[in-house]
Write a protein that holds these residues in place. Structure first.
Motif, PDB file in Angstrom:
ATOM      1  N   UNK A 171       0.842  -1.201   0.000  1.00 32.50           N
ATOM      2  CA  UNK A 171       0.000   0.000   0.000  1.00 32.50           C
ATOM      3  C   UNK A 171       0.879   1.253   0.000  1.00 32.50           C
ATOM      4  N   UNK A 172       0.582   2.177  -0.919  1.00 34.41           N
ATOM      5  CA  UNK A 172       1.337   3.415  -1.052  1.00 34.41           C
ATOM      6  C   UNK A 172       0.472   4.614  -0.670  1.00 34.41           C
ATOM      7  N   UNK A 197      -1.866   0.833  -4.834  1.00 26.27           N
ATOM      8  CA  UNK A 197      -1.367  -0.495  -4.469  1.00 26.27           C
ATOM      9  C   UNK A 197      -0.367  -0.936  -5.525  1.00 26.27           C
ATOM     10  N   UNK A 198       0.644  -1.683  -5.081  1.00 28.62           N
ATOM     11  CA  UNK A 198       1.545  -2.371  -5.990  1.00 28.62           C
ATOM     12  C   UNK A 198       1.381  -3.851  -5.709  1.00 28.62           C
ATOM     13  N   UNK A 199       1.051  -4.596  -6.766  1.00 21.01           N
ATOM     14  CA  UNK A 199       0.838  -6.029  -6.624  1.00 21.01           C
ATOM     15  C   UNK A 199       1.244  -6.717  -7.919  1.00 21.01           C
ATOM     16  N   UNK A 221      13.102   4.417  -6.763  1.00 26.72           N
ATOM     17  CA  UNK A 221      12.891   3.214  -5.954  1.00 26.72           C
ATOM     18  C   UNK A 221      12.161   2.181  -6.787  1.00 26.72           C
ATOM     19  N   UNK A 222      12.531   0.918  -6.583  1.00 23.24           N
ATOM     20  CA  UNK A 222      11.752  -0.176  -7.152  1.00 23.24           C
ATOM     21  C   UNK A 222      10.898  -0.737  -6.026  1.00 23.24           C
ATOM     22  N   UNK A 223       9.600  -0.720  -6.237  1.00 24.77           N
ATOM     23  CA  UNK A 223       8.642  -1.189  -5.231  1.00 24.77           C
ATOM     24  C   UNK A 223       7.809  -2.299  -5.848  1.00 24.77           C
TER      25      UNK A 223
END
Length: 170
Positions: free
Chosen positions: A2-3, A152-154, A79-81
């Motif tokens: 979650x961002x 979100x990142x998924x 950044x890599x997230x």
């Protein structure tokens, strides 16, 4: 993952403190991204203390109002997230031509978070670079509301990008 995305907090010039709703979201986020114009080091200290991970840059007002911010923050952050390549910068120039200009400047990114205008923005450049400006949670300027974003990142993808309106300050 979650961002929480914010920019242009301008504390204490435009607001005495960050809105409580925003601070609640800081606690829920895995990563907090701030795209500059903090104006004071106390806000940076607060978000560093309350965030699991903070990614931030300095803005044009940080040079004038709080020189120590420039010493603690970069002009551009990367950044890599979760497999998504992010960049954060305060200014991207005028709205006209923004997508092409940013795609040329940041060819390696999937998402660029920026601020400065206090105007929420969500667009895609050259079918690959997502441009996000969360607006400002404390200084709406000519906008109808103060705002911030969550996402979100998924599975290597950015999803669920949402612009949140904050209630008017009293």
């Amino acid at each position: 993952m979650r961002l929480l995305l914010m920019s242009d907090t301008h504390v204490p010039l435009r607001a005495k403190q960050l809105p409580e709703e925003l601070l609640t979201q800081v606690a829920r986020a895995d990563v907090v991204i701030h795209a500059g114009d903090w104006v004071d080091t106390a806000t940076l200290d607060l978000l560093e203390a309350r965030s699991r991970r903070l990614i931030g840059v300095y803005g044009n007002n940080d040079n004038k109002a709080a020189p120590p911010l420039r010493a603690r923050l970069p002009e551009v952050a990367y950044a890599e997230l979760g497999g998504v390549r992010f960049g954060v910068v305060h200014e991207t120039g005028v709205a006209r031509g923004r997508e092409a200009r940013c795609a040329a400047r940041f060819p390696e990114l999937d998402v660029l978070v920026f601020g400065h205008s206090h105007i929420p923005w969500d667009s895609v450049a050259e079918e690959r670079l997502r441009l996000l400006n969360p607006g400002s949670p404390t200084d709406r300027r000519r906008q109808p509301h103060c705002t911030y974003m969550t996402a979100e990142v998924s599975a290597g993808r950015l999803t669920g990008v949402e612009l949140h309106r904050l209630p008017p300050r009293r």
